[in-house]
Write a protein that holds these residues in place. Structure first.
Motif, PDB file in Angstrom:
ATOM      1  N   GLN A   5       0.932  -1.192  -0.022  1.00 35.57           N
ATOM      2  CA  GLN A   5      -0.009  -0.004  -0.090  1.00 35.57           C
ATOM      3  C   GLN A   5       0.929   1.182   0.130  1.00 35.57           C
ATOM      4  O   GLN A   5       1.811   1.388   0.847  1.00 35.57           O
ATOM      5  CB  GLN A   5      -1.115   0.011   1.176  1.00 35.57           C
ATOM      6  N   LYS A   6       0.377   2.109  -0.998  1.00 35.45           N
ATOM      7  CA  LYS A   6       1.250   3.412  -0.893  1.00 35.45           C
ATOM      8  C   LYS A   6       0.657   4.482  -0.106  1.00 35.45           C
ATOM      9  O   LYS A   6      -0.878   4.534  -0.080  1.00 35.45           O
ATOM     10  CB  LYS A   6       1.386   4.021  -2.421  1.00 35.45           C
ATOM     11  N   ILE A   7       1.485   5.351   0.703  1.00 32.22           N
ATOM     12  CA  ILE A   7       0.642   6.368   1.646  1.00 32.22           C
ATOM     13  C   ILE A   7       1.033   7.507   1.160  1.00 32.22           C
ATOM     14  O   ILE A   7       2.494   7.983   1.077  1.00 32.22           O
ATOM     15  CB  ILE A   7       1.376   6.103   2.988  1.00 32.22           C
ATOM     16  N   ALA A   8       0.065   8.444   1.118  1.00 34.33           N
ATOM     17  CA  ALA A   8       0.551   9.887   0.601  1.00 34.33           C
ATOM     18  C   ALA A   8      -0.033  10.894   1.554  1.00 34.33           C
ATOM     19  O   ALA A   8      -1.109  10.688   2.236  1.00 34.33           O
ATOM     20  CB  ALA A   8      -0.198  10.125  -0.741  1.00 34.33           C
ATOM     21  N   VAL A   9       0.537  11.901   1.871  1.00 33.58           N
ATOM     22  CA  VAL A   9       0.189  12.907   2.783  1.00 33.58           C
ATOM     23  C   VAL A   9      -0.124  14.306   1.665  1.00 33.58           C
ATOM     24  O   VAL A   9       0.812  14.654   1.090  1.00 33.58           O
ATOM     25  CB  VAL A   9       1.147  13.449   3.941  1.00 33.58           C
ATOM     26  N   VAL A  10      -1.218  14.988   1.861  1.00 30.93           N
ATOM     27  CA  VAL A  10      -1.696  16.109   0.881  1.00 30.93           C
ATOM     28  C   VAL A  10      -1.805  17.265   1.880  1.00 30.93           C
ATOM     29  O   VAL A  10      -2.959  17.242   2.751  1.00 30.93           O
ATOM     30  CB  VAL A  10      -2.744  15.861   0.071  1.00 30.93           C
ATOM     31  N   TRP A  30      -3.704   5.031  -3.663  1.00 33.83           N
ATOM     32  CA  TRP A  30      -3.228   5.395  -2.536  1.00 33.83           C
ATOM     33  C   TRP A  30      -3.959   5.753  -1.156  1.00 33.83           C
ATOM     34  O   TRP A  30      -5.277   6.127  -1.606  1.00 33.83           O
ATOM     35  CB  TRP A  30      -2.469   6.705  -2.942  1.00 33.83           C
ATOM     36  N   SER A  31      -3.380   5.335   0.057  1.00 35.93           N
ATOM     37  CA  SER A  31      -4.147   5.867   1.003  1.00 35.93           C
ATOM     38  C   SER A  31      -3.513   7.198   1.285  1.00 35.93           C
ATOM     39  O   SER A  31      -2.579   7.501   1.120  1.00 35.93           O
ATOM     40  CB  SER A  31      -3.546   5.045   2.285  1.00 35.93           C
ATOM     41  N   VAL A  32      -4.636   8.196   1.522  1.00 32.50           N
ATOM     42  CA  VAL A  32      -4.513   9.633   1.482  1.00 32.50           C
ATOM     43  C   VAL A  32      -4.800  10.212   2.774  1.00 32.50           C
ATOM     44  O   VAL A  32      -5.956   9.892   3.350  1.00 32.50           O
ATOM     45  CB  VAL A  32      -5.096  10.252   0.376  1.00 32.50           C
ATOM     46  N   VAL A  33      -3.692  10.953   3.260  1.00 36.81           N
ATOM     47  CA  VAL A  33      -3.885  11.751   4.629  1.00 36.81           C
ATOM     48  C   VAL A  33      -4.198  13.132   4.346  1.00 36.81           C
ATOM     49  O   VAL A  33      -3.252  13.767   3.451  1.00 36.81           O
ATOM     50  CB  VAL A  33      -2.458  11.393   5.599  1.00 36.81           C
ATOM     51  N   LEU A  34      -5.341  13.488   4.676  1.00 34.47           N
ATOM     52  CA  LEU A  34      -5.690  14.876   4.496  1.00 34.47           C
ATOM     53  C   LEU A  34      -5.477  15.857   5.554  1.00 34.47           C
ATOM     54  O   LEU A  34      -5.870  15.642   6.499  1.00 34.47           O
ATOM     55  CB  LEU A  34      -7.243  15.050   3.808  1.00 34.47           C
ATOM     56  N   ALA A  35      -4.503  16.723   5.172  1.00 35.71           N
ATOM     57  CA  ALA A  35      -4.260  17.773   6.370  1.00 35.71           C
ATOM     58  C   ALA A  35      -4.536  19.303   5.530  1.00 35.71           C
ATOM     59  O   ALA A  35      -4.553  19.676   4.620  1.00 35.71           O
ATOM     60  CB  ALA A  35      -2.702  17.772   6.484  1.00 35.71           C
ATOM     61  N   GLY A  36      -4.965  20.158   6.836  1.00 36.28           N
ATOM     62  CA  GLY A  36      -5.420  21.328   6.611  1.00 36.28           C
ATOM     63  C   GLY A  36      -5.774  21.963   7.944  1.00 36.28           C
ATOM     64  O   GLY A  36      -5.970  21.313   8.796  1.00 36.28           O
ATOM     65  N   ARG A  37      -6.377  23.193   7.854  1.00 35.11           N
ATOM     66  CA  ARG A  37      -6.623  24.152   9.100  1.00 35.11           C
ATOM     67  C   ARG A  37      -8.174  23.720   9.421  1.00 35.11           C
ATOM     68  O   ARG A  37      -8.467  23.947  10.729  1.00 35.11           O
ATOM     69  CB  ARG A  37      -6.119  25.436   8.953  1.00 35.11           C
ATOM     70  N   HIS A  38      -8.860  23.371   8.648  1.00 40.14           N
ATOM     71  CA  HIS A  38     -10.313  23.371   9.076  1.00 40.14           C
ATOM     72  C   HIS A  38     -10.692  22.078   8.945  1.00 40.14           C
ATOM     73  O   HIS A  38     -11.007  21.341   7.670  1.00 40.14           O
ATOM     74  CB  HIS A  38     -11.093  24.393   7.996  1.00 40.14           C
ATOM     75  N   THR A  39     -11.438  21.503   9.862  1.00 41.02           N
ATOM     76  CA  THR A  39     -11.942  20.097   9.922  1.00 41.02           C
ATOM     77  C   THR A  39     -13.110  20.014   9.004  1.00 41.02           C
ATOM     78  O   THR A  39     -13.002  18.948   8.407  1.00 41.02           O
ATOM     79  CB  THR A  39     -12.164  19.800  11.450  1.00 41.02           C
ATOM     80  N   GLU A  40     -13.749  20.979   8.944  1.00 41.83           N
ATOM     81  CA  GLU A  40     -15.198  20.790   8.027  1.00 41.83           C
ATOM     82  C   GLU A  40     -14.796  20.766   6.642  1.00 41.83           C
ATOM     83  O   GLU A  40     -15.268  19.835   5.986  1.00 41.83           O
ATOM     84  CB  GLU A  40     -15.830  22.155   8.296  1.00 41.83           C
ATOM     85  N   THR A  41     -13.842  21.345   6.110  1.00 40.19           N
ATOM     86  CA  THR A  41     -13.405  21.410   4.786  1.00 40.19           C
ATOM     87  C   THR A  41     -12.650  20.212   4.354  1.00 40.19           C
ATOM     88  O   THR A  41     -12.799  19.402   3.283  1.00 40.19           O
ATOM     89  CB  THR A  41     -12.599  22.521   4.329  1.00 40.19           C
ATOM     90  N   LEU A  42     -11.714  19.815   5.263  1.00 38.83           N
ATOM     91  CA  LEU A  42     -11.137  18.419   5.119  1.00 38.83           C
ATOM     92  C   LEU A  42     -12.242  17.253   4.912  1.00 38.83           C
ATOM     93  O   LEU A  42     -12.048  16.264   4.235  1.00 38.83           O
ATOM     94  CB  LEU A  42     -10.366  17.998   6.382  1.00 38.83           C
ATOM     95  N   GLU A  43     -13.205  17.366   5.932  1.00 43.30           N
ATOM     96  CA  GLU A  43     -14.217  16.486   5.731  1.00 43.30           C
ATOM     97  C   GLU A  43     -14.973  16.350   4.492  1.00 43.30           C
ATOM     98  O   GLU A  43     -15.477  15.244   3.900  1.00 43.30           O
ATOM     99  CB  GLU A  43     -15.221  16.300   6.965  1.00 43.30           C
ATOM    100  N   GLN A  58     -12.079   2.176  -2.614  1.00 46.61           N
ATOM    101  CA  GLN A  58     -11.777   2.534  -1.267  1.00 46.61           C
ATOM    102  C   GLN A  58     -11.462   1.234  -0.480  1.00 46.61           C
ATOM    103  O   GLN A  58     -11.136   1.126   0.577  1.00 46.61           O
ATOM    104  CB  GLN A  58     -13.033   3.230  -0.823  1.00 46.61           C
ATOM    105  N   SER A  59     -11.782  -0.077  -1.119  1.00 39.78           N
ATOM    106  CA  SER A  59     -11.563  -1.211  -0.104  1.00 39.78           C
ATOM    107  C   SER A  59     -10.232  -1.336  -0.150  1.00 39.78           C
ATOM    108  O   SER A  59      -9.666  -2.345   0.865  1.00 39.78           O
ATOM    109  CB  SER A  59     -12.448  -2.497  -0.982  1.00 39.78           C
ATOM    110  N   ALA A  60      -9.243  -0.906  -0.937  1.00 39.02           N
ATOM    111  CA  ALA A  60      -7.764  -1.092  -0.894  1.00 39.02           C
ATOM    112  C   ALA A  60      -7.093  -0.082  -0.473  1.00 39.02           C
ATOM    113  O   ALA A  60      -5.843   0.046  -0.264  1.00 39.02           O
ATOM    114  CB  ALA A  60      -7.494  -1.476  -2.586  1.00 39.02           C
ATOM    115  N   ALA A  61      -7.750   1.128  -0.472  1.00 38.62           N
ATOM    116  CA  ALA A  61      -7.236   2.240   0.230  1.00 38.62           C
ATOM    117  C   ALA A  61      -7.936   2.999   1.292  1.00 38.62           C
ATOM    118  O   ALA A  61      -9.201   2.810   1.106  1.00 38.62           O
ATOM    119  CB  ALA A  61      -6.574   3.200  -0.874  1.00 38.62           C
ATOM    120  N   ASP A  62      -7.611   3.962   2.039  1.00 40.20           N
ATOM    121  CA  ASP A  62      -8.313   4.390   2.972  1.00 40.20           C
ATOM    122  C   ASP A  62      -8.013   6.036   2.739  1.00 40.20           C
ATOM    123  O   ASP A  62      -6.992   6.687   2.545  1.00 40.20           O
ATOM    124  CB  ASP A  62      -8.374   4.084   4.211  1.00 40.20           C
TER     125      ASP A  62
END
Length: 260
Positions: A5-10, A30-43, A58-62
């Motif tokens: 599995q490949k892991i990415a931070v954006v 890719w499994s993707v980690v979403l980073a940003g200042r506002h929880t609502e917009t990340l969601e 999505q079964s192979a990545a989260d």
């Protein structure tokens, strides 16, 4: 976690280019980690990823959201601690978070606080995130990974009254080159994507008219942010033995090359 599995931070994932890139990476597995200042917009981005990609992929990545102000060292440390604890490794950082800052200020009128906010986000934030990714990529086994910095064509040519943004994007080019050199012993590749007039909230003014170097106000063409996302994916999926050092992706007829 799947060993392959490949892991990415954006970073800056709550809007704009970050929101366009996240589903493209996820759709490629890719499994993707979403980073940003506002929880609502990340969601909202996470929901958009799920809608765009569909349940099969999505079964192979989260997708994971982590509220992060990239200009705060403790936030950045916490972000990469989450990545390490959840996945045990990191394959890609898309170092994307940035701000243009307040528009309309002549250089001699720009408040110091505005200058400082742009520098703290665009340059210091990019350094902190690159440092966090570098530490993880250097320590993991197998060693290595890739960092893609979001530069901008302002890393080459300024717009009128954009001293803070332009200075930070020129600084981003120096950061990219240093990361490329310092990462060599550890199989850490670093490249930069310089984007011109992708259609995002930040560039909405382009279609209403923006100041030109000759003093005129002109409407500028924009391109689909999805075209940028596909370029980021191409850079991301190269083997670590190959690197796109700099890529420029821009609206074809925007006033940049030559005299317009």
């Amino acid at each position: 976690m799947n060993a392959k599995q490949k892991i990415a931070v954006v970073t800056g994932a709550g809007s704009g280019i970050g929101r366009a890139v996240a589903p493209v990476l996820s759709g490629a597995g890719w499994s993707v980690v979403l980073a940003g200042r506002h929880t609502e917009t990340l969601e909202e981005t996470a929901a958009a990823v799920g809608t765009a990609v569909g349940s099969a992929a999505q079964s192979a990545a989260d997708v994971l959201t982590v509220r992060t102000d990239v200009s705060v060292p403790e936030d950045v440390d916490a972000l990469f601690a989450v990545v390490r604890e959840r996945y045990g490794r990191l394959d890609l950082l898309f170092n994307n978070a940035g701000t243009f800052g307040p528009a309309g200020y002549a250089l001699d009128e720009l408040p110091f606080s505005a200058w400082q906010k742009v520098v703290n986000t665009n340059l210091t934030g990019a350094f902190l995130c690159a440092q966090g990714a570098f530490r993880l990529m250097k320590a993991q086994d197998p060693q290595g990974g890739r960092i893609i910095n979001n530069g901008s064509i302002s890393a080459h040519t300024p717009r009128p009254n954009s001293v803070a943004y332009t200075a930070t994007k020129h600084g981003m080019t120096g950061l990219t080159k240093s990361l490329s050199l310092d990462g060599r012993p550890y199989r850490i590749a670093c490249g930069q994507i310089d984007i011109g007039n992708a259609a995002t909230d930040m560039t909405a003014q382009m279609q209403r008219g923006v100041p030109q170097a000759n003093g005129e106000l002109a409407v500028e063409p924009v391109m689909d942010a999805a075209d940028v996302a596909r370029t980021v994916l191409h850079m991301a999926e190269l083997p670590l033995e190959a690197n796109i050092q700099f890529a420029t992706v821009l609206a074809t007829t925007m006033p940049y090359v030559g005299r317009g």
